[in-house]
Design an enzyme around this catalytic site. Sequence first.
Site, short mmCIF file in Angstrom:
data_model
loop_
_atom_site.label_atom_id
_atom_site.label_comp_id
_atom_site.label_asym_id
_atom_site.label_seq_id
_atom_site.Cartn_x
_atom_site.Cartn_y
_atom_site.Cartn_z
N SER A 148 0.84 -1.20 0.00
CA SER A 148 0.00 0.00 0.00
C SER A 148 0.87 1.25 0.00
O SER A 148 2.10 1.16 0.00
CB SER A 148 -0.92 -0.02 1.23
OG SER A 148 -1.93 0.96 1.09
N ASN A 149 0.23 2.39 -0.02
CA ASN A 149 0.91 3.69 0.07
C ASN A 149 0.45 4.36 1.35
O ASN A 149 -0.67 4.14 1.81
CB ASN A 149 0.49 4.60 -1.09
CG ASN A 149 1.28 4.33 -2.35
OD1 ASN A 149 2.24 3.58 -2.34
ND2 ASN A 149 0.87 4.95 -3.43
N ARG A 150 1.27 5.24 1.86
CA ARG A 150 0.88 6.01 3.04
C ARG A 150 -0.05 7.14 2.58
O ARG A 150 0.35 7.97 1.77
CB ARG A 150 2.14 6.63 3.64
CG ARG A 150 2.28 6.42 5.09
CD ARG A 150 3.49 7.14 5.60
NE ARG A 150 4.63 6.27 5.80
CZ ARG A 150 4.72 5.39 6.80
NH1 ARG A 150 3.74 5.23 7.65
NH2 ARG A 150 5.80 4.66 6.93
N ALA A 200 -3.75 8.13 -3.45
CA ALA A 200 -2.35 7.70 -3.55
C ALA A 200 -2.38 6.25 -4.04
O ALA A 200 -2.38 5.30 -3.26
CB ALA A 200 -1.67 7.80 -2.19
N VAL A 201 -2.47 6.13 -5.36
CA VAL A 201 -2.63 4.81 -5.97
C VAL A 201 -1.28 4.09 -5.98
O VAL A 201 -0.26 4.69 -6.34
CB VAL A 201 -3.15 4.97 -7.42
CG1 VAL A 201 -3.36 3.61 -8.08
CG2 VAL A 201 -4.44 5.79 -7.45
#
Length: 222
Positions: A29-31, A95-96
Amino acid sequence: MITRPLTGKRIVITAGPTLEPIDPVRFLSNRSSGKQGYAIAQTLANAGADVILVSGPTALDVPEGVQRIDVESARDMLHAVESALPADVFIAVAAVADWRPAEVSSRKLKGEKTARAAIELVENPDILKTIAHLGARRPRLVIGFAAETHDVEAEAAAKRKRKGCDWILANDVSGDVMGGDANAALLITEEQSEHWPRAPKGEIAQRLTDRIARLFSTPASC
Ligand code: C5P
């Protein structure tokens, strides 16, 4: 008197991170807190717009008057956005994750305890670029975000062209923006760059909403 200048306008917005499964218990994932996207969804709804918020997992409540569609992966997010069209405006704040595991294991990966392991990754679809190139189904106004640490203006202007969107709202993330409550921003359009001083995310959201309302009050432009 409350003015609702975006009444009758349908706006699709993405927010939050995407979550790309590795196996039933692990993911990439992204933050991203989702705060900026949710704040924009709220100010747009306050301005009378019909807002569809396509959101990855966040800890935030659904903004009042907004329809939220919950998704996890980038591919699900793209599908949900396409299903929500036609729209007058598309805003990509999410934030893909740029990559996802090439294969998702249906069983929890055990593996040997080796010093190194590798996960093969494949590229995710670029949602902003895809929607910006939809042809006849393209929303009239497509807005992307850029988080830059240096050469903010040049990098964001190049990104606007590369993605094919109309506006880019660039954040200078050299400070503590990620997950924080304030942003400094730069709005880049085809004609100009506007510097917005550091302000709470709610104020940035209101400013963007006002700019969108201004555009729709002058029908010939864009
Ligand atoms: O290329 P970069 O990730 O820096 O671009 C950021 C912008 O593109 C944001 O508006 C983000 O929501 C959007 N984006 C997207 N799909 C991706 C990657 C980024 O919509 N796969």
